[in-house]
Scaffold this active site. Structure first.
Site, PDB file in Angstrom:
ATOM      1  N   TYR A   1       0.867  -1.065  -0.010  1.00 51.89           N
ATOM      2  CA  TYR A   1       0.005   0.008   0.068  1.00 51.89           C
ATOM      3  C   TYR A   1       1.016   1.394  -0.064  1.00 51.89           C
ATOM      4  CZ  TYR A   1      -3.849   3.051   1.839  1.00 51.89           C
ATOM      5  OH  TYR A   1      -4.716   4.050   2.249  1.00 51.89           O
TER       6      TYR A   1
ATOM      7  N   LYS B   1      -1.703  -1.395  -4.117  1.00 54.33           N
ATOM      8  CA  LYS B   1      -2.608  -0.240  -4.113  1.00 54.33           C
ATOM      9  C   LYS B   1      -1.802   0.999  -4.020  1.00 54.33           C
ATOM     10  CE  LYS B   1      -5.811   2.427  -1.399  1.00 54.33           C
ATOM     11  NZ  LYS B   1      -6.670   2.480  -0.112  1.00 54.33           N
TER      12      LYS B   1
END
Lengths: 300, 300, 300, 300
Positions: free
Chosen positions: C139, C167
């Site tokens: 992330y 992400k």
């Protein structure tokens, strides 16, 4: 075909070749222009960032523009860089460009004093547009000017007939899309040109009208092909082929890296730049040469 | 007394007064200079950032410098702003200044193309120093030029007789101290002038030679007093008295806020600025007026 | 269908509803999950940034994840946020998530001490991956962690089977594309998920596998539709419909703006957030309500 | 002598020594504390940034604090680092510290979610202060937390008896002076401690009450001497002696560089750090060793 229609596609922000003593080399400039026109470029932009405009005298800017107009010979439009820090100096540059036959002028926000309030840049551009004898292309490049042009300012100017569009070199796609959205509300014909090579395909896939890209100096055919095929697989491949050389531009500066690529590719005889720019160091040359080979191969 | 000795103390980066139509107002400039000379200022710096140099034409810069030299009449040195984006344009500005009698020239790094490698700025300054007929004061203002002058670059230039010192407007005291340390190794006479008003007293307490401060336009006597008493309690009080008006400079821009203060104080008739700068909005005027009252009272 | 295949599409980083006294409101969370599952969301991500994970205790994080797993009931995968500042605390969070049935864990770089050298983040992630009993989703959110994950680091981790994808919430499409390019060389199945709502359509048009988007809390059907139609005209229209509400997230913070939208839309009863976040001020509410109406209308 | 009076002078933010396997090394910590107390340090701050608090578990933080309290044995106050991302976790850390005898707690703003509005951080600190059984020292370190504490927020908290003062590690002297000015209006006893070593002498010359400085781990006597002589020539010399080693902290990180210096100086046996921090590379060691020699020589 209107001027706006001509400018959809790829416009090349041409380098200004210097000889070994740093003097503008017109023979090399002529060779470059011939190479670009043969490569199906859609427009020519002398005296931009990659053209080291801020290191050129007024006479040199006028002459580089004039020479470009002569060589283009009406085949493609010429957009003359006219950036300066004061309204009067911008207007002088525009009238110089108009006198030698340029089709439009490219203007940035002022780059020493930045506006102390949002209205300042709008007032700067409006004053210029009111007096200019050429239509304008706005040029957003906050890394060099210290301050970008707000989407609201672009939208306010977009409704004018004499403001053709925007070249955005911010590297910020969200800004580009937001500005495209707001400008389209004001004028559906407003030109949105992507100036940051690494974002060209994404911008085209989102509806941009074209690009103004430093590396089209080196590989005009690849860029013309990229524009034609942007929404397909071929476009993505070409974007990838551009990426490594664009990284070198980020590392060594646009004019130094582009000129080094052009010298290696045999288009201009020397990669000389003017201070404060310095030439690509020896340990950076080999990488650029490899990247040029990769990019030029992708043209086939 | 040498030029360097004259420049210890406070040099004023003078505003360029405009009339309501935006034309340089020489009568107002004369009144300002008379006010500053009466206020015991140690040097005059026309055509700097606060002087909106980047919005002046070549002729205007030369004339503002000439007028300042005439009014100074040898009483205090005149340092002419000569910043530009190319070596040739800087040299032109320097020779213009020399021709009208300036004592030194103030030069920044180029402010559109920033150097793509550390050596670039040094080469830029060295080329200028080699050709200049005036001694130079370096001027570090990264907020406007996009790139500061590295301490190593200052130190390399400090050993030259024709580079007098540095005006630092970065607002970064660590940079100032590190540069002072490195420059002192090269030349113990190198002038270190603090250009960020809010750091003037700390810099003087650490051994700075003086300041070049926008608000000395408004309160020259307070600044002269501040310099004399910097290491004592009175110096700290004066620094505090400066703080609020300096905040307004940060909020509204140096030229707009300083001109508004000068108009309120009755020194110049109009606070007009040129685009992209815009005047202080109505709701900011009252605060500046209050700050001016506070600062001027502190002079007694 | 593999876990990676399940995660192509839109994953919702769910808010954590609080009651008026700031306690986790499971009834509201249940309503939200029911709303999202009915809206054809492809995955659920509790305890992310929009979920205010950093304001939850260890017990609360475990319970919110457990409750989400129970409600999802195998219909869609659950990715549990497991960010922390030390290897041990990340591993504790992962094992808590594994114990309650999560399918994968989402991990950021450490967010107080940033790595002092490029190898630091890679070592941090590798140590975690070696010990983790769940596969990981990286992330990237430099605005919150102070430092991004370098494309080279992502590529080095991409070759591991236990690192599913990335992400990216940086808002920097150039980073996203460069990382996608490098990761694809290491593993053609590596998942590239766009976490910055305003860049979702451009990312999908460039080959992203899906999105993890705060506003899918508010309009799951619109996001599912956007994913399905991204390369067509409808996708662009939906991206535009998202833009205004996303601006509000930028202005008021993701959790405050998303919760305000959900309260107005009737999905959760209260927009309460925990300090240091503060609720959207009264003068911001009306704009969000208008944006929600616009976005929800676009679903049809 | 009140706690505030005890804290004027130099407080050491102690490193947390690890053995080769990364476990807290109490014997090394004991040696370090003995060294610091012999060096006339005025306060001890375990579990700060240089102490790698964010890489310690709750148990480790409590134990490091407890051990420090035991070794200090009432000779100097112990300020326990209690930073965390949620109100509850901060309060837990404070009560842990109180239970083992710490005199005060040091708190930062939350460092993943930054406040979305100015009131957020103030509310965060006030909620903590209301519940805390220890007085607080505020800690401003925007490079790690992503957001600083506004001067207005510090001033609002300064009027509370249970908020002792501020450690500022921003590196921004203008912020420090402005905050000192505003806090003094609220409470003339509010402690202003400079946490950025390179600005310690300037801050002391402007009226700061002391410093909290990483390099006092390495050279406590030099820092004690610096504090005593700050306004004289000796103080400036010592500041210069600190500069090179502080540059290494900037380049390699505070914990890695300070631990390397302590290992070379023979105070702790190992410079091991936890991920994401990495040890100073071989080619950086020699420079640090030279800097340590210079700094320690300056103590005589």
């Amino acid at each position: 075909m209107t001027l706006r229609q001509s400018l959809t596609g790829i416009t090349c922000p041409i380098v200004t070749p210097f000889d070994e003593s740093g003097v503008v080399d017109e023979r090399a400039l002529g060779d470059l222009l011939e190479y670009l026109l043969a490569g199906d470029i859609d427009g020519l932009f002398p005296c931009g960032t990659t053209g080291e405009f801020a290191s050129l005298s007024r006479d040199e800017r006028r002459r580089v523009t004039e020479f470009t107009v002569e060589q283009a010979d009406g085949e493609v439009p010429v957009l003359a860089g006219a950036a300066a820090t004061s309204v009067d100096d911008v207007l002088t540059a525009i009238e110089d460009a108009a006198a030698v036959g340029a089709d439009a002028a490219v203007v940035t926000p002022p780059y020493f004093h930045t506006a102390n309030a949002p209205a300042g840049n709008q007032q700067f551009f409006e004053t210029i547009a009111d007096e200019s004898s050429l239509p304008l292309l706005l040029y957003n490049i906050p890394a060099c000017t210290g301050q970008g042009i707000a989407p609201e300012t672009v939208a306010a100017l977009a409704s004018r007939d004499d403001v053709l569009g925007l070249k955005d070199s911010s590297g910020d796609l969200e800004y580009f899309l937001e500005t495209m959205r707001q400008a389209a509300d004001a004028d559906s014909d407003f030109l949105m040109l992507q100036g940051y090579d690494a974002l060209l395909v994404p911008a085209l896939r989102m509806g941009a009208d074209g690009g103004v890209n430093a590396l089209s100096n080196v590989a005009p055919e690849a860029y013309a092909d990229l524009y034609e095929t942007a929404t397909g697989v071929r476009g993505a491949e070409l974007q990838t082929a551009v990426a490594d050389l664009f990284d070198a531009c980020g590392e060594y500066g646009f004019a130094p890296a582009t000129k080094t690529a052009l010298e290696y590719h045999g288009v201009i005889p020397s990669a000389v730049v003017r201070p404060p720019l310095v030439s690509v160091p020896d340990d950076g040359q080999a990488g650029i040469e490899r990247d040029v080979d990769g990019l030029v191969q992708s043209e086939d």
